[in-house]
Enzyme design. Structure first.
Site, PDB file in Angstrom:
ATOM      1  N   ARG A  10       0.838  -1.203   0.000  1.00 52.26           N
ATOM      2  CA  ARG A  10       0.000   0.000   0.000  1.00 52.26           C
ATOM      3  C   ARG A  10       0.871   1.250   0.000  1.00 52.26           C
ATOM      4  O   ARG A  10       0.587   2.240   0.672  1.00 52.26           O
ATOM      5  CB  ARG A  10      -0.943   0.024   1.206  1.00 52.26           C
ATOM      6  CG  ARG A  10      -1.873  -1.160   1.308  1.00 52.26           C
ATOM      7  CD  ARG A  10      -2.828  -1.252   0.125  1.00 52.26           C
ATOM      8  NE  ARG A  10      -3.670  -2.431   0.277  1.00 52.26           N
ATOM      9  CZ  ARG A  10      -3.345  -3.642  -0.205  1.00 52.26           C
ATOM     10  NH1 ARG A  10      -2.216  -3.805  -0.886  1.00 52.26           N
ATOM     11  NH2 ARG A  10      -4.146  -4.664  -0.020  1.00 52.26           N
ATOM     12  N   SER A  44     -11.452  -0.935   3.232  1.00 49.04           N
ATOM     13  CA  SER A  44     -10.615  -1.279   4.381  1.00 49.04           C
ATOM     14  C   SER A  44      -9.956  -0.013   4.924  1.00 49.04           C
ATOM     15  O   SER A  44      -9.208   0.656   4.215  1.00 49.04           O
ATOM     16  CB  SER A  44      -9.535  -2.287   3.971  1.00 49.04           C
ATOM     17  OG  SER A  44     -10.119  -3.507   3.572  1.00 49.04           O
ATOM     18  N   GLU A  94      -5.516   3.452   5.988  1.00 45.64           N
ATOM     19  CA  GLU A  94      -5.251   3.422   4.543  1.00 45.64           C
ATOM     20  C   GLU A  94      -5.694   4.703   3.849  1.00 45.64           C
ATOM     21  O   GLU A  94      -4.981   5.216   2.994  1.00 45.64           O
ATOM     22  CB  GLU A  94      -5.968   2.232   3.895  1.00 45.64           C
ATOM     23  CG  GLU A  94      -5.244   0.912   4.019  1.00 45.64           C
ATOM     24  CD  GLU A  94      -5.759  -0.113   3.023  1.00 45.64           C
ATOM     25  OE1 GLU A  94      -6.219   0.287   1.945  1.00 45.64           O
ATOM     26  OE2 GLU A  94      -5.692  -1.310   3.322  1.00 45.64           O
TER      27      GLU A  94
END
Length: 307
Positions: free
Chosen positions: A133, A207, A303
Site C-alpha cells: 500500500r 478497508s 489506509e
C-alpha cells in the site's frame, strides 16, 4: 488543459487536492484550496510482445470498469483486483491490492504531470518504488504528481492466482478445476459483495486500516499469548498480521461511536451509519488504534488519505 488550469492566476498559491474517484479519502474539514478532479478517459491496447499485451488507461477511468474491459478482451492479470472502488490513476499511488495480488504485479509504467516542475514524466515500475500500500507517490512525489495514464503489462502466459485461501475456497465451491480470468473475477466480486458494504448504500472507504507488518520475533511472542493470531509470512522474513482479526479481538466489530461504526461483517471497514462527520469517523479510528496498541502492542495505520 491541466497545465492551462494550473497557470490560472486564480489558482496561484492555493493548496491543491488531487481527487480520483474519492473512494479512499476521509474529509475532516473543508479543504482550503482547489480540488482537481481527474476525469480523463480512454483505454487502448498499445502493444504486445512474447511476454505481455500492453494496455494503457487514462487516469480518470473507473478501476473496476477497466478490469472488466480487459477481461472482455480475453486478457488476464487484473482479475483478483475486481470491484475495488476508485480510479485507474489512483491505483498505483496506493498500490491497491486484494486476494493475493497487487497493482505492481502487472504495472508497466505511468505518465505523470509534475506540479513542481510543470513537466510530463514517464515512470517505469522500478521508479515507482512499490511497497505494501505504498509507492513513490506517497513519499518523494507526494503532493506534486498527477497520474495522467497507466500502462499495464498483462501476461500472455496467464496463470490463475489462487494464493488467497478464501478465493481458492470460493473457486472450489463452484467446481472449477481450471478457472478462467473471468471465473476468478466473478468469484472475487461475489466475495467482496458478501463481505463489504456498498458505498452507494452506506458510506465507507473500504478497508480503513493496513495490515501491520511486524518482525518475526514480535509475531512469535504474540503467538505465545494469542495462539489464534492470523499472520502471513513475507519474503523478507517479516509477518503481515490480519488487522481485521486484531480489531475483532478488541470487540469492535459491529460497534459504533455515535453514527460512526465498524461494519458487522468486516472489522476492517468503518462505516457512516448516517450523519457522522469526518471528525467522528476519525475519532472512532483513533479509539480502535488505541485498543489494538494496548492489547497487542501493534500500531495499525489508516489506509485512506485524511484531510
Amino acid at each position: 488543459m491541466l497545465q492551462k488550469a494550473l497557470r490560472s492566476p486564480a489558482l496561484s498559491g492555493l493548496p491543491r487536492l488531487v481527487l480520483g474517484g474519492g473512494s479512499n479519502i476521509l474529509l475532516t474539514r473543508d479543504f482550503p484550496g482547489v480540488v482537481l478532479h481527474m476525469c480523463m478517459k480512454g483505454i487502448d491496447i498499445v502493444g504486445e510482445d512474447a511476454e505481455a499485451t500492453y494496455v494503457k488507461a487514462a487516469g480518470g477511468e473507473n478501476w473496476h470498469q477497466f478490469v472488466l474491459w480487459t477481461l472482455a478482451q480475453g486478457l488476464g492479470g487484473l482479475e483478483n483486483l475486481s470491484l475495488i472502488p476508485g480510479s485507474v490513476g489512483a491505483a498505483p499511488i496506493q498500490n491497491i491490492g486484494a486476494y493475493g495480488a497487487e497493482v505492481k504485479d502487472c504495472f508497466h509504467s505511468a505518465t505523470i504531470f509534475d506540479l513542481e516542475s510543470g513537466t510530463v514524466l514517464r515512470l517505469d515500475k522500478a521508479a515507482c518504488a512499490f511497497g505494501y500500500r505504498d509507492s513513490i507517490f506517497k513519499h518523494a512525489l507526494r503532493d506534486r504528481a498527477i497520474v495522467l495514464d497507466v500502462t499495464f503489462a498483462l501476461p500472455r502466459k496467464w496463470e490463475a492466482n489462487l494464493r488467497y485461501a478464501e478465493l481458492e475456497q470460493e473457486i472450489a465451491s463452484r467446481g472449477l478445476d481450471s478457472p478462467s480470468p473471468k471465473d476468478i473475477s466473478d468469484a472475487v466480486i461475489a466475495i467482496r459483495t458478501r463481505k463489504l458494504p456498498d458505498p452507494a448504500v452506506i458510506g465507507n472507504a473500504g478497508s480503513f486500516f493496513k495490515n501491520p507488518v511486524v518482525p518475526a520475533q514480535q509475531r512469535h511472542a504474540l503467538l505465545e499469548h494469542f495462539p489464534q493470531l492470523i499472520s502471513y509470512p513475507q519474503a523478507d522474513g517479516t509477518y503481515k498480521l490480519a488487522a481485521g482479526w486484531l480489531i475483532d479481538q478488541c470487540g469492535w466489530k459491529g460497534r459504533s461511536l455515535g453514527a460512526a461504526g465498524v461494519y458487522d461483517k468486516q472489522a476492517l471497514v468503518l462505516v457512516n451509519r448516517g450523519g457522522a462527520s469526518g471528525q467522528e469517523v476519525l475519532a472512532l479510528a483513533r479509539r480502535i488504534q488505541e485498543d489494538v496498541q494496548a492489547r497487542f502492542g501493534v500500531l495499525i495505520e489508516p489506509e485512506p488519505v485524511i484531510v
